[in-house]
Scaffold this motif. Structure first.
Motif, mmCIF file in Angstrom:
data_model
loop_
_atom_site.group_PDB
_atom_site.id
_atom_site.type_symbol
_atom_site.label_atom_id
_atom_site.label_comp_id
_atom_site.label_asym_id
_atom_site.label_seq_id
_atom_site.Cartn_x
_atom_site.Cartn_y
_atom_site.Cartn_z
ATOM 1 N N UNK A 1 -6.022 -34.094 -28.543
ATOM 2 C CA UNK A 1 -5.699 -33.665 -27.396
ATOM 3 C C UNK A 1 -4.402 -33.469 -26.770
ATOM 4 N N UNK A 2 -3.518 -32.425 -26.965
ATOM 5 C CA UNK A 2 -2.099 -32.361 -26.859
ATOM 6 C C UNK A 2 -1.925 -32.606 -25.430
ATOM 7 N N UNK A 3 -2.470 -31.531 -24.585
ATOM 8 C CA UNK A 3 -2.308 -31.484 -23.151
ATOM 9 C C UNK A 3 -2.629 -32.752 -22.311
ATOM 10 N N UNK A 4 -3.477 -33.241 -22.593
ATOM 11 C CA UNK A 4 -3.886 -34.770 -22.111
ATOM 12 C C UNK A 4 -2.817 -35.828 -22.314
ATOM 13 N N UNK A 5 -2.537 -35.656 -23.576
ATOM 14 C CA UNK A 5 -1.470 -36.876 -24.177
ATOM 15 C C UNK A 5 -0.187 -36.604 -23.456
ATOM 16 N N UNK A 6 0.370 -35.161 -23.174
ATOM 17 C CA UNK A 6 1.509 -34.890 -22.397
ATOM 18 C C UNK A 6 1.641 -35.187 -21.216
ATOM 19 N N UNK A 7 0.399 -35.241 -20.689
ATOM 20 C CA UNK A 7 0.061 -35.330 -19.130
ATOM 21 C C UNK A 7 0.480 -37.071 -19.227
ATOM 22 N N UNK A 8 0.128 -37.837 -19.933
ATOM 23 C CA UNK A 8 0.440 -39.152 -20.019
ATOM 24 C C UNK A 8 1.626 -39.431 -20.130
ATOM 25 N N UNK A 9 2.443 -38.721 -21.018
ATOM 26 C CA UNK A 9 3.966 -39.033 -21.363
ATOM 27 C C UNK A 9 4.734 -38.543 -19.904
ATOM 28 N N UNK A 10 4.070 -37.470 -19.262
ATOM 29 C CA UNK A 10 4.740 -37.229 -18.016
ATOM 30 C C UNK A 10 4.581 -38.273 -16.922
ATOM 31 N N UNK A 11 3.628 -38.833 -16.890
ATOM 32 C CA UNK A 11 3.332 -40.063 -15.919
ATOM 33 C C UNK A 11 4.206 -41.245 -16.343
ATOM 34 N N UNK A 12 4.197 -41.299 -17.385
ATOM 35 C CA UNK A 12 4.899 -42.370 -18.111
ATOM 36 C C UNK A 12 6.495 -42.171 -17.742
ATOM 37 N N UNK A 13 7.112 -41.037 -17.881
ATOM 38 C CA UNK A 13 8.493 -40.643 -17.352
ATOM 39 C C UNK A 13 8.581 -41.248 -15.814
ATOM 40 N N UNK A 14 7.720 -40.990 -15.007
ATOM 41 C CA UNK A 14 7.819 -41.343 -13.756
ATOM 42 C C UNK A 14 7.808 -42.844 -13.759
ATOM 43 N N UNK A 15 7.013 -43.566 -14.446
ATOM 44 C CA UNK A 15 6.811 -45.016 -14.430
ATOM 45 C C UNK A 15 8.248 -45.411 -14.605
ATOM 46 N N UNK A 16 8.706 -45.184 -15.737
ATOM 47 C CA UNK A 16 10.162 -45.725 -16.297
ATOM 48 C C UNK A 16 11.062 -45.141 -15.418
ATOM 49 N N UNK B 1 -2.452 -49.341 -19.227
ATOM 50 C CA UNK B 1 -3.696 -48.626 -19.218
ATOM 51 C C UNK B 1 -3.127 -47.261 -19.665
ATOM 52 N N UNK B 2 -1.792 -46.808 -19.158
ATOM 53 C CA UNK B 2 -1.515 -45.477 -19.616
ATOM 54 C C UNK B 2 -1.164 -45.548 -21.068
ATOM 55 N N UNK B 3 -0.593 -46.508 -21.816
ATOM 56 C CA UNK B 3 -0.281 -46.501 -23.147
ATOM 57 C C UNK B 3 -1.616 -46.344 -23.713
ATOM 58 N N UNK B 4 -2.736 -47.081 -23.360
ATOM 59 C CA UNK B 4 -4.097 -47.003 -24.263
ATOM 60 C C UNK B 4 -4.702 -45.441 -23.998
ATOM 61 N N UNK B 5 -4.258 -44.855 -22.807
ATOM 62 C CA UNK B 5 -5.113 -43.907 -22.522
ATOM 63 C C UNK B 5 -4.159 -42.363 -23.844
ATOM 64 N N UNK B 6 -2.897 -42.861 -23.561
ATOM 65 C CA UNK B 6 -2.036 -41.856 -24.499
ATOM 66 C C UNK B 6 -2.664 -41.858 -25.705
ATOM 67 N N UNK B 7 -2.725 -43.298 -26.320
ATOM 68 C CA UNK B 7 -3.134 -43.596 -27.731
ATOM 69 C C UNK B 7 -4.463 -42.868 -28.150
ATOM 70 N N UNK B 8 -5.352 -43.013 -27.058
ATOM 71 C CA UNK B 8 -6.695 -42.458 -27.317
ATOM 72 C C UNK B 8 -6.623 -40.779 -27.439
ATOM 73 N N UNK B 9 -5.996 -40.283 -26.467
ATOM 74 C CA UNK B 9 -5.628 -38.744 -26.597
ATOM 75 C C UNK B 9 -5.208 -38.126 -27.758
ATOM 76 N N UNK B 10 -4.223 -39.058 -28.357
ATOM 77 C CA UNK B 10 -3.736 -38.683 -29.631
ATOM 78 C C UNK B 10 -4.700 -38.727 -30.794
ATOM 79 N N UNK B 11 -5.592 -39.612 -30.578
ATOM 80 C CA UNK B 11 -6.868 -39.923 -31.680
ATOM 81 C C UNK B 11 -7.689 -38.600 -31.579
ATOM 82 N N UNK B 12 -7.741 -38.253 -30.291
ATOM 83 C CA UNK B 12 -8.780 -36.991 -29.967
ATOM 84 C C UNK B 12 -8.287 -35.818 -30.400
#
Length: 571
Positions: A418-433, A405-416
């Motif tokens: 919305x850089x801050x929200x997309x970056x928040x997804x990447x920050x969370x991904x860092x924690x997941x990894x 779901x995080x990959x999908x959310x990041x992809x959608x924020x990019x399409x919109x």
């Protein structure tokens, strides 16, 4: 007589200050006819002097009564009542609306403007979150407006019915009604004050329905409508508020602050409906930048209008390290909120409940948000729901399940865009990894998020990112044997899997949806500044898009980009 004619001409040409001046001068020579008094009141209201305009409208009402034009007198009485509601004078408003009802009841024939009598009732139900009652009142208004040739009431009834249906979750029907109301405005069937009401209400409703595409389209249309009218104050502040919201989403935070301050200025000059939004949007940017004192002051100014500045104020408390207060605030506000406003707070509720340690409450809010996606098939809503799902899954100890779901959310924020929200997804991904043992991917994702946060000036997000990095390092050094093996897909977890994810996949030589928009505007001859205005993004972002377009397509000039656009049917 020439001064009176000049006043009528200025009114027809939407030169409101000129109309006020000419009509006022004409009134020095002779009493104005009722119709001209009504036009004078409209001009005064639109230039920001609501109380004075209402007094003139009351005079027009009395003049219509003296002339025996009872239908027009009803119209003036209802508009007097509605304007008094907007001015915060409910008792006087109720008196004028009762007067209008009495006149209609005393008439021996049907009144052309009887449908207007149902508009205040619909508005009241809408404000109380009673969608079904609002729909009933607005349906009656729209039907009577159409039957009796009252275009203003027909359009306002359709608007209110559309808002009510969206409140009730009937998105497709609601949007169709909003679009129909806007058609009446754009073809010139609707007079100036109802037109402004419809523009602003449609944009606001689009935001509440997560319909970012329509919100963008109608905000730009409202922008042009306001610019085309000399010294228009009414509705201009609300336009700036909507501009601020779009600028904030697209990462143009300096432009968002400027628009929010302009909304406040216009609110002080007469567009009182812009007061809440102007201060709330200013508070949002200050919060995201870490200027908590300024954010607090802005939110409290917004609260003085009678509406809770949520979820912004609750998120501020969370950023200040007070999760229990944030939790109490958002719960209390959501318990009494209308359905459409409740929906807007669900994603923040998930974040706050997780921070406060109530995982079941966070999951319940996340599931409520996810359930909306069946009725509201909007990319922004899906992005919020998927990002919230990932956060809950990670909190529950399943980082691998959270990747999808995080990959999908990041992809959608990019399409919109919305850089801050997309970056928040990447920050969370860092924690997941990091939790999955893939420290190299965690480092790369952290660096990508850090670059965006730094460019935006998102100080709290940067601090949280560094805190997460330190926690990950501490866990790795203290108990490396407990780490799960690296997930095979963790390193590529946020790469688009199809062109539909972000318009087109980056790096393939194709353009994203946003880049395609930029190419179209470049081919129309717009400068970077004009494109930024059209798309509610910063000039720096436009320059970056243009650079990416040139790189992907192997072009070296705007002329070549224009040729490409024509050759590939983008124009």
């Amino acid at each position: 007589m020439s001064t009176l004619a000049d006043g009528r001409e200025a009114y027809a040409e939407r030169r409101w200050p000129d109309a006020v001046g000419q009509y006022t001068a004409a009134e020095q020579d002779a009493e104005l006819p009722a119709g001209d008094l009504e036009r004078l009141s409209t001009s005064v209201i639109l230039t920001g002097r609501g109380s004075e305009g209402v007094d003139i409208l009351a005079r027009a009402h009395l003049k219509y009564l003296a002339d025996g034009d009872y239908a027009a007198a009803v119209r003036c009485a209802v508009w007097t009542g509605i304007n008094l509601i907007l001015l915060g004078e409910p008792a006087r408003s109720a008196g004028w609306l009762a007067r209008a009802h009495r006149i209609v009841e005393d008439l021996s024939e049907p009144c052309r403007f009887e449908g207007m009598l149902f508009l205040p009732a619909g508005l009241g139900a809408l404000y109380q979150g009673e969608g079904a009652a609002a729909a009933e009142a607005f349906t009656r208004a729209a039907d009577l407006g159409r039957e009796r040739g009252d275009a203003d009431t027909a359009a306002l009834g359709m608007l209110g019915l559309g808002q009510a249906k969206i409140m009730l979750g009937q998105l497709d029907d609601g949007r169709a009604l909003l679009d129909e109301a806007m058609v009446a405005v754009t073809v010139g069937e609707v007079s100036p004050v109802p037109a402004g009401i419809i523009y602003c209400a449609v944009v606001e409703t689009c935001h509440l329905a997560f319909d970012l595409h329509r919100a963008h389209e109608w905000t730009r249309a409202l922008d042009r409508w306001c610019d085309a009218q000399q010294n228009l104050v009414a509705f201009s502040g609300q336009c700036q508020k909507h501009r601020a919201e779009l600028y904030r989403l697209h990462g143009a935070w300096t432009e968002a602050i400027d628009a929010a301050k302009m909304a406040q200025d216009l609110a002080f000059r007469g567009d009182r409906m812009a007061t809440y939004g102007g201060f709330y949007e200013q508070g949002e940017i200050h919060r995201l930048r870490g200027d908590f004192d300024a954010a607090e002051a802005a939110y409290l100014h917004a609260q003085e209008t009678g509406f809770p500045p949520q979820p912004g104020l609750a998120l501020l408390r969370l950023a200040q390290g007070r999760p229990d207060q944030a939790q109490s605030m958002v719960r209390l506000t959501m318990d009494g909120a209308a359905p459409d406003y409740r929906r807007r707070m669900l994603a923040a509720r998930v974040e706050i409940e997780l921070a406060a340690g109530d995982a079941p409450a966070a999951r319940a809010a996340m599931e409520e948000l996810a359930s909306l996606c069946a009725s509201f098939d909007m990319p922004m809503l899906h992005a919020l729901a998927e990002q919230s799902e990932a956060a809950v899954l990670f909190h529950e100890g399943d980082p691998k399940a959270a990747l999808v779901p995080l990959r999908r959310a990041w992809s959608r924020w990019l399409g919109l865009d919305a850089p801050f929200e997309a970056a928040c997804c990447r920050a969370l991904l860092a924690s997941l990894c990091a939790a999955l043992g893939d420290e190299e991917s965690a480092r790369l994702e952290r660096e990508a998020a850090r670059a965006v946060f730094s460019e935006l000036g998102a100080v709290p997000a940067l601090s949280e990112l560094e805190r997460s990095a330190l926690e990950s390092s501490a866990v790795e050094s203290s108990a490396p044997e407990q780490l799960a093996p690296a997930a095979p897909d963790a390193r590529t977890a946020l790469l688009p899997t199809s062109e539909n994810d972000v318009g087109h996949a980056a790096g393939t030589g194709s353009l994203t949806a946003r880049e395609t928009e930029v190419v179209r505007l470049v081919s129309a001859g717009l400068s970077n500044r004009d494109i930024a205005t059209e798309l509610f993004i910063s000039e720096k972002t436009v320059a970056r898009h243009v650079s990416n377009i040139f790189t992907k397509l192997g072009l070296t000039s705007r002329a070549a980009a224009t040729a490409y656009a024509y050759r590939h049917g983008l124009v």
